[in-house]
Scaffold this active site. Structure first.
Site: not given
Ligand code: M6R
Length: 604
Positions: A2, A27, A74, A100-101, A478, A482, A485, A501, A599
């Site tokens: 948001c 956001r 969001w 936002n929150g 990472e 990436k 995502e 394993h 983000k």
């Protein structure tokens, strides 16, 4: 997670608010809305979808107003529908709120307000706020007092901006969610993040939790929860709107990958002396005397940078543990006053990281925030802060900030090891010299990479596995993060020895394995490459250019320039960023705004 934005001026602010929203879309992009006030009531337009759909909808509509708030969402409470889009209003449509929150006690408040006759039109937690303000106004409170009384009832995290009909002001506050004030001659701005208004002003005031702001054209006042004035400095950000624009690139992500050489220049600038010693202004010699162990707290990409740092510290004999912040917040490891707890966070606003940082603060550890954002909550709440200076990162996928985080942490580590062991690490000089060369080496990787040629061959495979040892392990993790995502392809990163394993059962001719080599522990990883190749999996090797043994053992070879193995992981990671980018592009994915993501994740 948001974005909220607001503007007051003595002329129309609609275009400015819409621009502010466009600049904040990273956001959240589930829905968007705007509300304005111009003496003829509160007008609200909102809808499901991205900002461009909102812009198209309001084109030609007379929204004119000198006071405006906007929101890009969001979703947390309620699906991404028109009804759940912000701004939210009260029963009389004279109060409009963006938030936002998360309001944790919203169910209780909603029950109470509904019982008193308030009608709710959305499933959101936010909608209780305008109704609370409505009640306070109805009780005869003036608008600012009504706003204060309403927020007094809220539990949770929030950044809120509100318009009240008949009032020539915007009221705002924050508690645990970011909110920055922008100062320009005739205008005032508010936003979750500076890029929202950077094209209008670079003068900013970082608000603190509990601050209540009243914005009027060309003026603002900030008071604390009791209504007493507080003074907050006006800072000038040292980057401009061009840094937050896409330039000539198709995507922010590609732009930000390409910006890594200059970002790294800034990261290390002035932090290594001519004779090869660490020169961190914030941490002179002896600054880390007495530190017995280091905990890193972080999420996502920042966690992988932390794992990288953990490895470097352990290699140098210092106990170090990289925890995922969400876990640490609920099940923290014991700390003492000799424990250095490092919160690694690009945004400085990630809720899980902040919760874990607060836990460490409360238990008496020494805390340090390593972040990209000056004025962020992490920077303020930790005992100390160190900035990675990567510049604004807009793409949801973190790229340049990983490189700058690892470079910054490497500097901290070399300082810390010298302090706690009484002597620079054995490789200190070589590592610092490699860091100084890093911007040029990253530039070479970007210019010479052949990653784009692999995209069509491997995009759409059943899955991708990434493996590595030592610092190449967090880089493998990472690389997988990436890829999943931004391409929505299944990808997993493993320490190279772990594959046999269990995960090996998933390896087939349609699961490319990306093997990352740093120049250290390579022989063992080559054994693991043999294991997967004998199961028919194609292998992409990312390794120093002189690694002929790797080149001979893999199907595709992505070379990185020779450097110290402790730094080589950063170069390998740049190759993996490019692999992900081109695969996602080949699949025509929404690279800068991947589905379901945002983000900055400001809820736990
Ligand atoms: O702002 P932070 O570094 O605290 O963010 C942490 C993660 O949310 C973030 O790194 C996320 O994993 C990225 N989108 C990955 O590219």
């Amino acid at each position: 997670m948001c974005g909220i934005t607001a503007c007051v001026a003595d002329d129309d602010v609609v275009d400015t608010v819409l621009t502010g929203l466009e600049n904040l879309e990273y956001r959240g992009y589930d829905s968007a809305g705007i509300a304005t006030l111009n003496g003829a009531g509160v007008r609200v337009h909102k809808r499901e979808g991205g900002i461009d759909e909102l812009v198209a909808e309001v084109d030609g509509v007379d929204l004119h107003g000198e006071f405006g708030v906007g929101h890009t969402r969001w979703s947390t409470h309620g699906a991404p529908t028109d009804e759940n889009a912000h701004p939210h209003t009260d029963c009389t449509a004279s109060v409009a709120v963006v938030h936002n929150g998360i309001i944790e006690n919203y169910a209780e408040l909603r029950g109470e307000l509904s019982a008193a006759g308030h009608l709710f039109t959305s499933e959101t937690d936010t909608e209780v706020i305008p109704h609370l303000i409505e009640d306070e106004l109805a009780a005869g409170n003036p608008p600012e007092a009504a706003f204060r009384a309403a927020i007094d009832r809220l539990e949770g995290s929030y950044a809120i901006a509100a318009l009240v009909d008949g009032t020539e002001a915007i009221f705002a506050t924050r508690q645990g969610s970011p909110l920055v004030l922008g100062v320009d001659d005739g205008r005032r701005f508010l936003a979750s993040d500076v890029p929202s208004f950077i094209e209008f002003t670079s003068r900013v005031v970082y608000l603190h939790d509990g601050d209540v702001v009243r914005l009027t054209p060309g003026d603002h006042t900030i008071t604390d929860a009791d209504g007493d004035p507080v003074s907050r400095p006006v800072d000038t950000v040292d980057w401009g709107s061009e840094d937050a624009e896409r330039g000539g690139y198709d995507h922010y992500m590609l732009k930000e990958i390409n910006e890594q050489p200059e970002a790294l220049e800034r990261t290390i600038n002035g932090r290594i002396t001519d004779d090869g010693r660490v020169a961190l202004e914030e941490f002179p010699e002896g600054a880390f005397d007495g530190v017995s162990e280091v905990h890193f707290l972080s999420c996502g990409t920042s966690h992988h940078a932390s794992m990288y740092a953990q490895q470097l510290l352990r290699d140098r004999g210092v106990p170090a543990y990289a925890f995922t912040a969400g876990e640490y917040a609920t099940t923290p490891a014991p700390v003492s006053e000799d424990t250095l707890v490092v919160a690694v966070t690009q945004s400085g606003e990630t809720a899980d990281t902040l919760a874990s940082l607060r836990s460490a603060n409360a238990r008496g550890a020494r805390t340090l925030a390593v972040t990209n954002v000056v004025g962020s909550t992490a920077a303020r709440e930790a005992d100390e802060a160190l900035f990675i200076r990567a510049g604004p990162e807009i793409g949801v996928a973190a790229t340049k900030t990983f490189s700058s985080q690892v470079a910054t942490l490497t500097l901290v580590i070399e300082r810390l090891v010298a302090d706690v062991t009484g002597a620079p690490s054995e490789d200190s000089e070589a590592v610092l010299s490699a860091l100084q060369e890093l911007p040029d080496l990253v530039d070479r990787v970007i210019r010479q990479s052949t990653a784009s040629s692999l995209a069509n061959r491997y995009a759409g495979s059943d899955g991708h596995f990434f493996i590595g040892r030592g610092v190449a392990y967090p880089v493998a993790r990472e690389g997988a993060l990436k890829l999943k995502e931004i391409s929505y392809e299944h990808a997993e990163g493993f320490s190279a020895g772990e594959l046999k394993h269990g995960p090996l059962a998933l390896v087939t001719a349609d699961t490319p394995v990306v093997a990352v080599f740093s120049g250290k522990h390579d022989r063992k990883t080559l054994n693991n490459v043999e294991e997967v190749r004998s199961r028919g999996a194609p292998v992409i090797g990312v390794a120093p250019e002189s690694a002929d043994n790797v080149a001979a053992a893999v199907d595709e070879f992505l070379a990185v320039p020779e450097t110290h193995p402790d730094v080589a992981g950063i170069l390998a990671n740049v190759q993996l960023q490019l692999v992900s980018y081109y695969e996602a592009n080949a699949l025509n994915r929404s690279i800068d705004k991947p589905r379901n993501l945002a983000k900055s994740v400001t809820v736990e």
